[in-house]
Design an enzyme around this catalytic site. Sequence first.
Site, PDB file in Angstrom:
ATOM      1  N   SER A   2       0.831  -1.208   0.000  1.00 41.66           N
ATOM      2  CA  SER A   2       0.000   0.000   0.000  1.00 41.66           C
ATOM      3  C   SER A   2       0.864   1.256   0.000  1.00 41.66           C
ATOM      4  CB  SER A   2      -0.921   0.020   1.226  1.00 41.66           C
ATOM      5  OG  SER A   2      -1.696   1.195   1.233  1.00 41.66           O
ATOM      6  N   HIS A  30      -7.729  -3.327   4.432  1.00 40.54           N
ATOM      7  CA  HIS A  30      -7.140  -1.981   4.410  1.00 40.54           C
ATOM      8  C   HIS A  30      -7.841  -1.121   3.374  1.00 40.54           C
ATOM      9  CE1 HIS A  30      -4.483   0.865   2.325  1.00 40.54           C
ATOM     10  NE2 HIS A  30      -3.877   1.082   3.480  1.00 40.54           N
ATOM     11  N   ASN A  31      -8.012  -1.657   2.178  1.00 41.86           N
ATOM     12  CA  ASN A  31      -8.639  -0.884   1.112  1.00 41.86           C
ATOM     13  C   ASN A  31     -10.118  -0.622   1.401  1.00 41.86           C
ATOM     14  OD1 ASN A  31      -6.134  -1.258  -0.046  1.00 41.86           O
ATOM     15  ND2 ASN A  31      -6.935  -1.724  -2.070  1.00 41.86           N
ATOM     16  N   GLU A  37     -10.220   2.187   3.664  1.00 38.35           N
ATOM     17  CA  GLU A  37      -9.905   3.365   2.849  1.00 38.35           C
ATOM     18  C   GLU A  37     -11.161   3.908   2.160  1.00 38.35           C
ATOM     19  OE1 GLU A  37      -7.640   3.714  -1.341  1.00 38.35           O
ATOM     20  OE2 GLU A  37      -6.421   2.858   0.277  1.00 38.35           O
ATOM     21  N   LYS A  94      -4.634  -6.664   3.225  1.00 41.96           N
ATOM     22  CA  LYS A  94      -4.588  -5.534   2.281  1.00 41.96           C
ATOM     23  C   LYS A  94      -5.995  -5.212   1.758  1.00 41.96           C
ATOM     24  CE  LYS A  94      -2.782  -2.491  -0.615  1.00 41.96           C
ATOM     25  NZ  LYS A  94      -3.736  -2.286  -1.692  1.00 41.96           N
TER      26      LYS A  94
END
Length: 479
Positions: free
Chosen positions: A129, A186-187, A190, A183
């Site tokens: 990232s 995480h996105n 986001e 990940k």
Amino acid sequence: MSQANIGVVGLAVMGSNLARNLASRDGNRVAVYNRSWDKTETLTADHPEANFIAATTVQEFAAALSKPRTAIIMVKAGAGTDAVIDQLCEVFEPGDIIVDGGNALFTDTIRREKAVRETGINFVGAGISGGEEGALTGPSIMPGGSAEAWETLGPILTGIAAIAEGEACVTHIGTDGAGHFVKMIHNGIEYADMQLIAEAYDLIRRGTGLSPAEIADVFTEWNKGELESYLIEITAEVLRQTDAATGKPLVDVIVDQAGSKGTGVWTVQTALSLGTPVSGIAEAVFARGLSSHPEQRALAGGLAGPSAFAVADKDAFIEDVRQALYASKIVAYSQGFDAIRAGAAEYNWHINLGEVARIWRGGCIIRAQFLNRITEAYRADETLALLMAAPYFAKAVSGAQEAWRRVVIAAAQAGIPAPAFGSSLSYYDGLRAERLPAALVQGQRDFFGAHTYKRIDKAGTFHTLWSGNRTEIAAEDTH
């Protein structure tokens, strides 16, 4: 041919920047390969200081790497990744390492790791990232894979990762698909974070009449306190930008349709399959979907709505929005970490949630000051079942809840869509409710489908004979 200790396959912007990052660190020699030679040629010509070993074939690439050979794939997720993996497996040997640094779906990574493991080669799915800049200067890195692969990869990835408070933003997440799973979450966070910021901007602009540049000043001020983060910082930059062609604020000439590359959707789909609510993330995904249907929005333009919206005390309203944003942001992260915990339980991963928060403090898009607080919360209690219940976050959301409610009420009364604010508040209230209407839902399910229910006053599972005399029987008597 001289030997490299690490190689990169796929030299579009992300791959090229990562290769340059690797080459800039002491002790690394980097081999590079791309299916089309022109990208390799351009990279090596533009950056002779990197001293790359450029390969024209996969065979040359493998020959350029010292053993155990280690290659990072930076190609578009999907069939292209599978093709490169197959090519490398033909020229690599047992003990070598193939790293997929793209945004792969974690279930694909699980499948690939299982298949590659049978050859004796290590396969690692690594979430990376930070975008193009992070790849070049230091990303947050979330590798999965075996402990054996981490022994070789660990020092290399530690050398290129972002540094936050003296610590490299990388850790071994877990086996097979764990890195890409984290990940993905995480996105998803986001998505929620960006939507919440956008809603805050929209409410302030419509409620106070401030210009984008003036709202940029508000965000700059917010970035000095508990909301300090990369996304708040760049929001101020975007709002301050003027369009050269029209002289208008750039935000006013950008088409209001937000795109998506899939990781937010994957997060919501996966959370649904795990039975874990991520309502803030889901509303952010749905908001992008709604924005991308201009034909429907045009038809709905004539539907009734409330009259003009204006607040009496601008400063007080802006402060309410700030508190609502912070509380909703806490919900988004809490839901995200819930999803990680649920995924770890489902796929037998041993994921250290405090370490996840720690490596997100630098390099990645959602880096923020309060990730330190999340790290502290999980270090204090590794078994913490609800991030919002940790003392710092419980105090923060409880203290913000009155402002939060005022903002959601104001948005509803003014007809301003604030789905992420509203759903986050509903989630908060759902968690703290002494009793939920799920009891009625369960009664309905039993009525039409004999799905049974449990009682609060005695053990067991029960069913009411709705189509009969409506007496209650033990569930085992229904068979």
